[in-house]
Design an enzyme around this catalytic site. Structure first.
Site, PDB file in Angstrom:
ATOM      1  N   GLY A  45      -2.949  -2.355   6.963  1.00  0.00           N
ATOM      2  CA  GLY A  45      -1.910  -3.154   6.309  1.00  0.00           C
ATOM      3  C   GLY A  45      -0.501  -2.952   6.843  1.00  0.00           C
ATOM      4  O   GLY A  45       0.352  -3.819   6.707  1.00  0.00           O
ATOM      5  N   GLU A 100       3.815   2.556   4.729  1.00  0.00           N
ATOM      6  CA  GLU A 100       2.766   1.875   3.949  1.00  0.00           C
ATOM      7  C   GLU A 100       3.105   0.403   3.754  1.00  0.00           C
ATOM      8  O   GLU A 100       4.271   0.024   3.761  1.00  0.00           O
ATOM      9  CB  GLU A 100       2.669   2.528   2.562  1.00  0.00           C
ATOM     10  CG  GLU A 100       1.465   3.429   2.376  1.00  0.00           C
ATOM     11  CD  GLU A 100       0.134   2.702   2.267  1.00  0.00           C
ATOM     12  OE1 GLU A 100      -0.016   1.565   2.774  1.00  0.00           O
ATOM     13  OE2 GLU A 100      -0.786   3.286   1.672  1.00  0.00           O
ATOM     14  N   ASP A 101       2.070  -0.394   3.523  1.00  0.00           N
ATOM     15  CA  ASP A 101       2.296  -1.798   3.182  1.00  0.00           C
ATOM     16  C   ASP A 101       2.670  -1.941   1.712  1.00  0.00           C
ATOM     17  O   ASP A 101       3.647  -2.587   1.361  1.00  0.00           O
ATOM     18  CB  ASP A 101       1.055  -2.655   3.512  1.00  0.00           C
ATOM     19  CG  ASP A 101      -0.250  -2.085   2.945  1.00  0.00           C
ATOM     20  OD1 ASP A 101      -0.244  -1.004   2.321  1.00  0.00           O
ATOM     21  OD2 ASP A 101      -1.296  -2.724   3.143  1.00  0.00           O
ATOM     22  N   ASP A 104       0.358   0.948  -5.092  1.00  0.00           N
ATOM     23  CA  ASP A 104      -0.029   0.440  -6.409  1.00  0.00           C
ATOM     24  C   ASP A 104      -0.254   1.643  -7.328  1.00  0.00           C
ATOM     25  O   ASP A 104       0.690   2.161  -7.919  1.00  0.00           O
ATOM     26  CB  ASP A 104      -1.280  -0.434  -6.245  1.00  0.00           C
ATOM     27  CG  ASP A 104      -1.717  -1.092  -7.535  1.00  0.00           C
ATOM     28  OD1 ASP A 104      -0.958  -1.034  -8.518  1.00  0.00           O
ATOM     29  OD2 ASP A 104      -2.820  -1.667  -7.575  1.00  0.00           O
ATOM     30  N   ASP A 160      -4.246  -7.949   2.817  1.00  0.00           N
ATOM     31  CA  ASP A 160      -5.442  -8.777   2.984  1.00  0.00           C
ATOM     32  C   ASP A 160      -6.084  -9.158   1.659  1.00  0.00           C
ATOM     33  O   ASP A 160      -5.928  -8.480   0.642  1.00  0.00           O
ATOM     34  CB  ASP A 160      -6.488  -8.026   3.804  1.00  0.00           C
ATOM     35  CG  ASP A 160      -7.092  -6.838   3.032  1.00  0.00           C
ATOM     36  OD1 ASP A 160      -6.312  -5.972   2.590  1.00  0.00           O
ATOM     37  OD2 ASP A 160      -8.320  -6.803   2.848  1.00  0.00           O
ATOM     38  N   ARG A 166      -4.085 -11.215   6.642  1.00  0.00           N
ATOM     39  CA  ARG A 166      -3.069 -10.231   7.038  1.00  0.00           C
ATOM     40  C   ARG A 166      -2.038 -10.861   7.963  1.00  0.00           C
ATOM     41  O   ARG A 166      -0.927 -10.349   8.118  1.00  0.00           O
ATOM     42  CB  ARG A 166      -3.714  -9.054   7.782  1.00  0.00           C
ATOM     43  CG  ARG A 166      -4.658  -8.215   6.942  1.00  0.00           C
ATOM     44  CD  ARG A 166      -5.052  -6.973   7.736  1.00  0.00           C
ATOM     45  NE  ARG A 166      -6.219  -6.293   7.205  1.00  0.00           N
ATOM     46  CZ  ARG A 166      -6.200  -5.383   6.224  1.00  0.00           C
ATOM     47  NH1 ARG A 166      -5.062  -5.062   5.660  1.00  0.00           N
ATOM     48  NH2 ARG A 166      -7.307  -4.803   5.826  1.00  0.00           N
TER      49      ARG A 166
HETATM   50  P1  IMP Z   1      -3.137   2.586  -4.334  1.00  0.00           P
HETATM   51  O1  IMP Z   1      -3.929   3.774  -3.911  1.00  0.00           O
HETATM   52  O2  IMP Z   1      -3.626   2.021  -5.647  1.00  0.00           O
HETATM   53  O3  IMP Z   1      -1.656   2.816  -4.361  1.00  0.00           O
HETATM   54  O4  IMP Z   1      -3.511   1.461  -3.319  1.00  0.00           O
HETATM   55  C1  IMP Z   1      -2.763   1.104  -2.267  1.00  0.00           C
HETATM   56  C2  IMP Z   1      -3.569   0.242  -1.315  1.00  0.00           C
HETATM   57  O5  IMP Z   1      -4.295  -0.800  -2.014  1.00  0.00           O
HETATM   58  C3  IMP Z   1      -2.630  -0.458  -0.377  1.00  0.00           C
HETATM   59  O6  IMP Z   1      -2.362   0.316   0.758  1.00  0.00           O
HETATM   60  C4  IMP Z   1      -3.367  -1.744  -0.082  1.00  0.00           C
HETATM   61  O7  IMP Z   1      -4.239  -1.537   1.004  1.00  0.00           O
HETATM   62  C5  IMP Z   1      -4.174  -2.027  -1.343  1.00  0.00           C
HETATM   63  N1  IMP Z   1      -3.475  -2.989  -2.228  1.00  0.00           N
HETATM   64  C6  IMP Z   1      -2.819  -2.743  -3.371  1.00  0.00           C
HETATM   65  N2  IMP Z   1      -2.300  -3.862  -3.906  1.00  0.00           N
HETATM   66  C7  IMP Z   1      -2.641  -4.866  -3.066  1.00  0.00           C
HETATM   67  C8  IMP Z   1      -2.378  -6.297  -3.073  1.00  0.00           C
HETATM   68  O8  IMP Z   1      -1.721  -6.878  -3.948  1.00  0.00           O
HETATM   69  N3  IMP Z   1      -2.898  -6.997  -2.020  1.00  0.00           N
HETATM   70  C9  IMP Z   1      -3.616  -6.409  -1.038  1.00  0.00           C
HETATM   71  N4  IMP Z   1      -3.856  -5.089  -0.985  1.00  0.00           N
HETATM   72  C10 IMP Z   1      -3.389  -4.322  -1.994  1.00  0.00           C
HETATM   73 MG    MG Z   2      -2.597   0.204   2.714  1.00  0.00          MG
END
Ligand code: IMP
Ligand code: MG
Length: 177
Positions: A45, A100-101, A104, A160, A166
């Protein structure tokens, strides 16, 4: 048509690029006295953000990448993130900036930070293009986020839906049918 489900544009290419210019200014200033800085992109990402960002940096740095799988979107099971590909550079004693992209829950990043700290790196900082602050399950703050976003599912500029979209030059809301 690219894909059914692409909704309204949340950030245009111009808005994103303006945000990245500011992010680059922050990095150039924050790390101006850092002797050894390694930018670590979290694939896949980070690709467009990382690519644009590094061309705007004017300080010495190394780049490296990690592939981390969180099984998100493919499985409801909450699994520990898994390192699919680790960095190649030696980060011992060096400052690290994770790129990071989107953040969340923060679970992937908390895991990645811990992994890098275990390599005896110096400071481990985080920059993210997007930050879904409402989604946090662990205490984790980015040192810099370009955009704070609501809890929507987003695609484009690296993000994605089932490995596609992407390549969109903007960030849009996505609603699966
Ligand atoms: P976390 O571990 O919940 O913080 O997840 C982060 C990862 O989930 C990011 O690096 C993305 O790859 C994916 N992600 C979270 N939200 C989205 C979204 O809205 N669209 C696409 N990918 C997401
Ligand atoms: Mg990511």
């Amino acid at each position: 048509m690219l894909h059914k489900g692409i909704g309204r544009i949340i950030y245009s290419q111009q808005q994103i690029e303006d945000g990245i210019v500011k992010a680059a200014q922050w990095i150039n200033e924050t790390f101006k006295d850092t002797k050894n800085l390694v930018l670590i992109g979290i694939l896949k990402g980070c690709i467009p953000f990382f690519g644009k960002l590094i061309t705007l940096l004017t300080i010495p740095l190394e780049i490296d990448f990690m592939v981390v799988s969180s099984f998100k979107g493919t499985n409801k099971r909450v699994s520990e993130p898994v390192i699919v590909t680790d960095i190649l550079n030696d980060v011992a004693g060096k400052d690290v900036l994770i790129v990071e992209d989107i953040i969340d829950s923060g679970l992937s990043l908390a895991f990645i930070k811990k992994h890098l700290e275990e390599k005896n790196s110096g400071r481990v900082c985080v920059i993210t293009l997007l930050d879904k602050t409402e989604g946090r399950k662990v205490e984790l703050e980015a040192d810099y986020s370009c955009f704070k976003v609501d809890n929507l599912f987003l695609v484009g500029y690296g993000l994605d839906y089932q490995e596609k979209l992407r390549n969109l030059p903007y960030i849009a809301e996505f609603k699966p049918e």
